[in-house]
Design a protein around this motif. Structure first.
Motif, PDB file in Angstrom:
ATOM      1  N   THR A 104      -3.802   4.010  -4.376  1.00  0.00           N
ATOM      2  CA  THR A 104      -2.602   4.101  -3.547  1.00  0.00           C
ATOM      3  C   THR A 104      -2.634   2.988  -2.513  1.00  0.00           C
ATOM      4  O   THR A 104      -3.586   2.878  -1.741  1.00  0.00           O
ATOM      5  CB  THR A 104      -2.528   5.458  -2.812  1.00  0.00           C
ATOM      6  N   ASN A 139       5.929   7.188  -2.144  1.00  0.00           N
ATOM      7  CA  ASN A 139       5.628   8.626  -2.212  1.00  0.00           C
ATOM      8  C   ASN A 139       6.409   9.393  -1.167  1.00  0.00           C
ATOM      9  O   ASN A 139       6.958  10.456  -1.430  1.00  0.00           O
ATOM     10  CB  ASN A 139       4.139   8.882  -1.947  1.00  0.00           C
ATOM     11  N   LEU A 178      -1.204   6.350   5.973  1.00  0.00           N
ATOM     12  CA  LEU A 178      -2.235   6.197   4.954  1.00  0.00           C
ATOM     13  C   LEU A 178      -3.591   6.007   5.637  1.00  0.00           C
ATOM     14  O   LEU A 178      -4.619   6.466   5.150  1.00  0.00           O
ATOM     15  CB  LEU A 178      -1.909   4.999   4.045  1.00  0.00           C
ATOM     16  N   ASP A 220       2.754   2.102  -2.129  1.00  0.00           N
ATOM     17  CA  ASP A 220       2.839   3.378  -2.861  1.00  0.00           C
ATOM     18  C   ASP A 220       3.112   4.519  -1.892  1.00  0.00           C
ATOM     19  O   ASP A 220       3.872   5.439  -2.183  1.00  0.00           O
ATOM     20  CB  ASP A 220       1.513   3.686  -3.585  1.00  0.00           C
ATOM     21  N   GLN A 221       2.445   4.449  -0.744  1.00  0.00           N
ATOM     22  CA  GLN A 221       2.611   5.498   0.263  1.00  0.00           C
ATOM     23  C   GLN A 221       4.081   5.605   0.678  1.00  0.00           C
ATOM     24  O   GLN A 221       4.629   6.684   0.795  1.00  0.00           O
ATOM     25  CB  GLN A 221       1.727   5.182   1.473  1.00  0.00           C
ATOM     26  N   LYS A 273      -3.863  -4.261  -7.632  1.00  0.00           N
ATOM     27  CA  LYS A 273      -3.707  -2.967  -8.301  1.00  0.00           C
ATOM     28  C   LYS A 273      -3.045  -3.130  -9.664  1.00  0.00           C
ATOM     29  O   LYS A 273      -3.429  -2.486 -10.639  1.00  0.00           O
ATOM     30  CB  LYS A 273      -2.846  -2.052  -7.414  1.00  0.00           C
ATOM     31  N   ARG A 291      -6.818   7.259  -9.053  1.00  0.00           N
ATOM     32  CA  ARG A 291      -5.496   6.778  -8.644  1.00  0.00           C
ATOM     33  C   ARG A 291      -5.618   5.839  -7.455  1.00  0.00           C
ATOM     34  O   ARG A 291      -6.289   6.155  -6.467  1.00  0.00           O
ATOM     35  CB  ARG A 291      -4.615   7.970  -8.255  1.00  0.00           C
TER      36      ARG A 291
END
Lengths: 231, 838
Positions: B237, B245, B57, B241-242, B222, B235
C-alpha cells in the motif's frame, strides 16, 4: 383608400364539421371615414374586425390595410403594421394590469422605440381624456369608464391611420358610455383617423358616416347614414 | 429586437407579480443549495483525503499480509534502503486485573519508529516514545474511561501482564471497521511472542512500514513488483493506494448524497416548470394585448424569458450562497462519523458546478412552459381561444435537451454512461406513465360519467375533463413529486432496515472463538452452567487453495485471461465441516453431501458468491493445502448464505470424515440474557482458556447502532432538503388550479351557489386528483425502488407499507387542503373584481 376586403371567407374547423363564420365579404374604407359594423350576435362582427385589424387570417380572400396586403404578411410584419398604423379599443378595455395608466398609454410608442417624447405624448393624451391626476394608478384602481378612457388614450398614442373599436361602450353605463363616445369622436376628428366601430348600439352606429350590417356571416347592407347605398 | 423596450416591459410587468414567482424562486434556491452543499462536502472530503492520506498511512509504503514477509521478497525490499518498522496486529481478549473484567481488544505490537508521518497521540505525550522499552501498553483512552482505569494500572494480554503506560488518543488504521468494535492496545513488537497469542489459526495481520528517500517513486516500484508480492499473498500500500482506499470507503456515502442532490435538483426543476406554467397562464391576456399593440411574438417571449431568467439567476446565486453556508455545517454533523477532520472550506468547483447546473436546469425547465408564449395570438384580446396547441418542434428540442442534461448531470455524478442512461430512462418512463394515467382518467371519467350522482359530484368530476382542465398537469407534477419522495423514503428505509436487521429479534449476541478441539466439552459446560444455549459449536480449519480445474494456483495467477478474482484465489480459507446444512441456508444447485463415504471423491459445498468469485461450478475440482497436506475435492453443491443472521457462516463446507484430524479450532455461538451474565461468562471463559476470545456482539451492535444513528441523521438531514422542495413543488402545482378555476367558481357564486357548495365541488376534484396522483406516484416509487434495491444496492426488498400509507394520506390531505385554501381565496374575493378581469 385605407382598407379593402375582397372575397373574404372565414371558416372554423369544428369537431365534426366546418363552420363558415364569414362569407363573400367585400368592402372598401376611405381614409378618414367613420364606419360601423352592426349585426346580431354570432353574425361575424368581431371576427371581421379581427381579420381587418390583422389579428387573424382569413381562410380565403384578400385584405389590404393602409396599402399593404395583410393576407400575405408574416405575423411579425402584421405586428409591425399594427404598431405603426393601427389603434384598438376593446369592450373589456384590455389594459395591462401590471402597468400604470401612463405606462399603458406609452406602450405603443415604446414599441416604436420612441423613447423621447413618449411620456409627454402619453401625459397629454391622459389629460385630454380627463385623467391627468391618475397617471400612476393601476387598472384595478380605476373605474370602468376611466379604464376605457385610458384605453382611448392608448389607442391614439401612436397616431394610428385607422382605429378599430370593438363595442367601445358595451361595458359602460349610458352616461359614462356617452362621455367615452364623445371623447372617441372628438379625438378622431382631431387626429383625422379612420374609425371602424363594431357595435350592437344603433344610436352609436347612427353617429358614424356609414353602417355595414352583417347577418349569418354575410353583408346584408352597406349604407351611408343618409341611406345612400354604397354597394 | 427592441431590447430597451423588452427590458422595460419585463421590469414593469413583473412589479406587481413577483410574489407569484416566490415558489419558483424557492424551488431553485433549495435545489441549488442542496447541490452545492453536497458537492462542496464531497470536494472537501476528497481534498482532505488527498492531503491527509500520508499522515493516515503513517509511512511512505506498507507491506501487509497474514504471514510475515517471506525471505524471497526481503531482498527487493532491502533495495529500498528505507527506514522500517514492523507491526503485528491481532484481536484478542484482554484481562483487567484491577477490576476483574475482560475486554475484546485490537492488540498492536510495534517495533521501530513508526509512525513516520503524523503522530501517535498519547497522554502523557512521552509515553508514545517510551512504551517499547519494557512490558508497557498504550491503551485506548475510551476503554480506560469506560472501566475507570488509569496510567499505572495493568492489562493482561495472553500470558503477559503489561503496565498501562499511557492513554492512546488516536490509532492508525482507524478506517478499518474492526477498530470501531475493539479498542486498540499498543505494545512493543518484541513482547508479542511472549503473550503466546500467536497461535495457528489466529487472525494475525503482519505489516511492515517503510519510510523511503523522497526521490523514490514507490508507485513505479510497486508496479514492477506487485505481481511477485501478490503471489506471496502480500499487499503493498502506497500513499496513492491509501487515497484510493479512503475514496472507496466513502463511495457509498458519496453515492447516496449524490442521489439526494439529483433528487433535490429534479424536484426543483419540476417546481420551476410548474411555477412558470402558472405564471404564463396568468399572463396570456397581457401577452395578447402586447401582441395586439404590435409586439412581435419573439419579443413577447423575450420579455417573459428575461423576467424568468433574471429571477432564476438571482435564485441560483442565493442557492449557491446558502449551499456554501450549509456545507460549513455538514462536517460538524458528520464529525464523529468520519475518521479524520474534514476542513470547512468553500469549494469553488462545487459552487461553479451548482451555478452552471442551476442556470441550465432552470432555463431548460422554464423554457418548456415559456415557449407557449410564442403561440399566444393577438386575437385572444377579442375572445379566449381554446384551440389545441399546435405541435412545436422547438418544444421537442427543449424536451430532448432536458433529457440530455439530466443524463449528463447523472454521468457527472456516477461516471457511468449505463447508470445515467438507465436512471434518466426511468424518470422518463415515470413521466410517460403519469401522462398516460392522466389521459386515461380524463377519458374514463368522460366515458363512464356518473350521470345520476349529485350536482356537486358531477360538477367536481367534470372538472377533470373540461377544457382547461388541470388533470394532466397535476397528476404528472404531483405524481412525479410523490414518486421521487417515496422512492427516497423507501430506499432510506431499506438501507437502514437491512443494517438494523442484524441486531433485531432473538439473535445470538456472543461468539467465542479460538477454542481448541480438546476444550470443546469444557466450553460447552461453562456455557450451560450460565444457562445459555449452545446455538453453534463448529470446527474451523484454515487452509489455502492450491489449484483448481486441473491447474495450480500459480498457473492460474499467471493467466491474464482468467475470470476468477485474485481476492478469492488468495484469501485464506476458513473451512468447517458438518453433516447437515443449516436451515438458514438455501441450496441453489447440486446435492449437499454431509458425510464422506470413503470413496474417490470428496464432495464439498461452496457459497454462491465464492463459487462466482472463482468461476467454478458443480463437478469442478478444487485442491486445498491443509497446512502442508494437499486434498482434492469436487464441488457437490452451491448454497446461498444468509449473512444477516449473527452466526458463523462458511463459504466452504466439507463433509464430516475428512478434516477431523487436521489442526483446527472451534467457534461457539450463544446468547446471553443480560449484561451481567455477559461479563461473568466472559471472565469465566478467559480464566479457563486464555487462548479463547469472547466477542460480545451486543457491544458491537451498540457501536453499529451509533454509526447507523449518525448515518441516518445525515441521510435524514439531506433528505429533508428534498422533502422541502417536494412540498414546494406540490404547493406550486396546486396553486395552478387557483387560476384555472377562479372564474367559474366566481360565476357559480354569482349564480347563487353557496360557499359550501363551491368548497364541495372543488373538494371532489382535488380528492380525485390527490388519490390518483398519490397512488400512481407511490406505485412508480415501489417499482423503481425494487429495481434499485435489487440491481444497484443489492438489498433485500422488504418494505414497510405503513409509512407508504402515511405518504398516501399525507399527499391526499395536502392536495385537498391546498385546493380548499384556493377555494377560500375565490370565495373571499369580490365576484365583480374577477368578472371585470382586472
Amino acid at each position: 383608400m385605407i382598407l379593402e376586403a375582397k372575397e373574404i371567407k372565414k371558416i372554423y374547423q369544428g369537431v365534426n364539421k366546418e363552420l363558415t363564420v364569414l362569407d363573400n365579404i367585400n368592402f372598401q374604407v376611405e381614409q378618414g371615414e367613420i364606419l360601423s359594423i352592426v349585426g346580431p350576435s354570432g353574425s361575424g362582427k368581431t371576427t371581421l374586425l379581427g381579420l381587418c385589424a390583422g389579428l387573424d387570417n382569413p381562410t380565403s380572400g384578400v385584405l389590404t390595410l393602409a396599402g399593404e396586403s395583410i393576407s400575405q404578411m408574416t405575423e411579425n410584419q402584421k405586428a409591425d403594421l399594427r404598431n405603426r398604423k393601427v389603434g384598438f379599443i376593446f369592450q373589456n378595455f384590455q389594459l395591462l394590469p401590471t402597468l400604470t395608466a401612463l405606462e399603458n398609454v406609452m406602450i405603443p410608442l415604446e414599441l416604436q422605440e420612441r423613447t423621447e417624447g413618449a411620456k409627454a405624448i402619453a401625459e397629454d393624451l391622459l389629460e385630454r381624456v380627463g385623467l391627468s391626476g391618475r397617471h400612476n394608478h393601476y387598472p384595478s384602481q380605476l373605474s370602468g369608464g376611466e379604464q376605457q378612457r385610458v384605453s382611448l388614450a392608448r389607442a391614439f398614442s401612436n397616431d394610428p391611420q385607422i382605429l378599430f373599436a370593438d363595442e367601445p361602450t358595451g361595458n359602460l353605463d349610458e352616461e359614462t358610455g356617452l362621455i367615452v363616445e364623445n371623447l372617441l369622436f372628438e379625438l378622431n376628428r382631431e387626429k383625422q383617423t379612420t374609425l371602424i366601430i363594431v357595435t350592437h348600439d344603433l344610436d352609436l352606429a347612427n353617429k358614424t358616416d356609414r353602417i355595414i350590417k352583417l347577418k349569418g356571416g354575410r353583408i346584408i347592407s352597406d349604407q351611408n347614414v343618409n341611406n345612400a347605398s354604397i354597394r | 429586437m427592441k431590447w430597451s423596450l423588452i427590458v422595460n416591459t419585463a421590469i414593469r410587468d413583473s412589479r406587481k407579480e413577483r410574489s407569484k414567482l416566490i415558489l419558483f424562486m424557492s424551488s431553485i434556491i433549495l435545489g441549488v443549495a442542496a447541490l452545492v452543499a453536497i458537492n462542496s462536502f464531497n470536494d472537501n472530503l476528497l481534498r482532505d483525503i488527498e492531503t491527509q492520506s500520508k499522515s493516515l498511512l503513517g509511512a511512505d509504503m506498507t507491506v501487509s499480509g497474514n504471514t510475515p514477509i517471506p525471505e524471497s521478497l526481503a531482498m527487493s525490499l532491502d533495495s529500498l534502503q528505507a527506514e522500517q518498522s514492523s507491526e503485528i496486529e491481532l484481536f484478542s481478549m484482554s484481562y483487567l486485573p484491577a477490576i476483574d473484567e475482560s475486554q475484546f481488544v485490537r492488540v498492536v505490537g510495534l517495533t521501530g519508529g513508526f509512525p513516520y508521518y503524523g503522530e501517535l497521540l498519547t497522554e502523557p505525550a512521552a509515553a508514545s516514545t517510551t512504551y517499547q522499552s519494557g512490558s508497557y501498553a498504550l491503551v485506548d483512552d475510551g476503554m480506560l474511561l469506560q472501566y475507570g482505569l488509569s496510567v499505572g494500572d495493568s492489562i493482561k494480554l495472553g500470558k503477559v501482564t503489561f503496565a498501562i503506560h499511557g492513554r492512546l488518543l488516536n490509532a492508525f488504521g482507524s478506517i478499518d471497521a474492526g477498530t470501531s468494535f475493539a479498542p486498540s492496545v499498543y505494545i512493543a513488537g518484541t513482547k508479542m511472542r511472549d503473550t503466546d497469542l500467536l497461535q495457528p489459526g489466529s487472525l494475525v495481520n503482519y505489516t511492515q512500514y517503510y519510510k523511503t528517500a523522497p526521490d523514490i517513486d514507490l508507485d513505479q516500484w510497486k508496479k514492477v513488483r506487485r505481481q511477485q508480492f501478490r503471489n506471496a499473498s502480500q499487499r503493498i500500500t502506497t500513499i496513492q493506494d491509501q487515497r484510493e482506499n479512503l475514496q472507496e470507503a466513502f463511495a457509498n456515502l458519496n453515492s447516496f448524497l449524490n442521489i439526494v442532490a439529483l433528487i433535490s435538483l429534479l424536484l426543483a426543476c419540476i417546481g420551476v416548470a410548474s411555477s412558470v406554467l402558472i405564471y404564463v397562464k396568468t399572463k396570456v391576456q397581457s401577452i395578447a394585448i402586447l401582441r395586439c399593440l404590435g409586439m412581435k411574438s419573439q419579443e413577447a417571449f423575450a420579455v417573459y424569458f428575461l423576467q424568468i431568467f433574471v429571477l432564476g439567476l438571482i435564485s441560483v446565486i442565493l442557492g449557491v450562497a446558502i449551499g456554501s453556508i450549509i456545507q460549513l455545517i455538514l462536517p460538524i454533523i458528520l464529525k464523529s462519523f468520519l475518521p479524520y477532520e474534514v476542513s470547512m472550506r468553500i469549494s469553488l468547483s462545487a459552487m461553479t458546478k451548482g451555478f452552471v447546473m442551476g442556470i441550465l436546469s432552470t432555463t431548460l425547465f422554464a423554457l418548456a412552459p415559456l415557449l407557449s408564449i410564442r403561440s399566444v395570438t393577438p386575437l385572444q384580446t377579442l375572445r379566449v381561444s381554446d384551440d389545441p396547441i399546435k405541435p412545436d418542434p422547438v418544444r421537442w428540442i427543449v424536451y430532448g435537451l432536458i433529457v440530455l442534461s439530466i443524463t449528463g448531470f447523472l454521468y457527472s455524478l456516477t461516471g457511468s454512461i449505463r447508470d445515467s442512461v438507465l436512471f434518466s430512462g426511468g424518470i422518463l418512463v415515470a413521466f410517460l406513465v403519469l401522462f398516460a394515467v392522466a389521459k386515461l382518467v380524463t377519458w374514463s371519467v368522460r366515458k363512464y360519467f356518473p350521470k345520476r350522482a349529485s350536482f356537486v359530484v358531477r360538477q367536481g368530476l367534470s372538472n377533470l375533463y373540461r377544457p382547461n382542465n388541470q388533470t394532466q398537469t397535476l397528476i404528472v407534477s404531483i405524481g412525479l413529486g410523490t414518486g421521487i419522495l417515496t422512492l427516497l423514503f423507501i430506499l432510506q428505509g431499506l438501507i437502514l432496515g437491512n443494517v438494523e436487521g442484524m441486531g433485531a429479534g432473538n439473535q445470538p449476541n456472543m461468539i467465542v472463538f479460538g477454542i481448541e478441539s480438546d476444550q470443546r466439552a469444557e466450553i460447552d459446560s461453562i456455557t450451560q452452567s450460565y444457562e445459555m444455549p449452545i446455538i453453534q459449536n463448529v470446527p474451523v480449519v484454515t487452509m489455502e487453495l492450491a489449484g483448481w480445474q486441473g491447474r495450480s494456483k500459480k498457473e492460474w495467477l499467471r493467466d491474464t485471461t482468467r475470470t476468477a478474482s485474485r481476492r478469492t484465489i488468495n484469501r485464506e480459507a476458513r473451512v468447517s465441516y458438518q453433516a447437515e446444512m443449516s436451515p438458514e441456508e438455501e441450496l441453489i444447485e447440486g446435492t449437499y453431501t454431509g458425510v464422506y463415504d470413503g470413496g474417490d471423491s470428496i464432495m464439498i459445498s461452496l457459497d454462491q458468491r465464492y463459487a462466482d468469485g472463482l468461476d467454478v461450478g458443480i463437478g469442478d475440482d478444487l485442491t486445498w493445502n491443509v497446512q502442508g497436506t494437499l486434498i482434492t475435492t469436487y464441488v457437490g453443491s452451491i448454497r446461498k448464505i444468509n449473512f444477516r443472521k449473527m452466526e458463523s457462516r462458511f463459504f466452504i463446507l466439507f463433509p464430516t470424515g475428512v478434516l477431523e484430524a487436521a489442526p483446527q479450532f472451534r467457534i461457539l455461538v450463544t446468547k446471553s440474557p443480560d449484561k451481567q451474565v455477559t461479563a461473568d461468562y466472559r471472565n469465566s471463559v478467559v480464566r479457563s482458556m486464555p487462548n479463547a476470545s469472547v466477542i460480545d456482539l451486543g457491544n458491537i451492535l451498540v457501536t453499529l447502532n451509533s454509526i447507523i444513528t449518525k448515518v441516518s441523521y445525515v441521510i435524514k438531514f439531506m433528505a429533508g432538503f428534498s422533502i422541502l422542495i417536494g412540498l414546494i413543488v406540490l404547493i406550486s402545482s396546486l396553486f395552478l388550479s387557483k387560476y384555472q378555476r377562479i372564474r367559474e367558481s366566481v360565476l357559480l357564486r354569482t349564480l347563487g351557489a353557496v360557499e359550501n357548495k363551491i368548497y364541495k365541488i372543488n373538494a371532489v376534484e382535488y380528492l380525485a386528483l390527490g388519490i390518483l396522483s398519490a397512488v400512481t406516484g407511490i406505485l412508480l416509487a415501489v417499482s423503481g425502488s425494487y429495481l434499485l434495491a435489487t440491481w444497484v444496492f443489492e438489498l433485500d426488498f422488504n418494505i414497510s407499507w405503513i409509512p407508504l400509507l402515511g405518504i398516501f394520506l399525507f399527499i391526499i390531505v395536502l392536495t385537498l387542503l391546498i385546493g380548499l385554501w384556493n377555494s377560500r381565496d375565490v370565495v373571499s374575493r369580490s365576484p365583480l373584481e374577477v368578472l371585470r378581469g382586472v
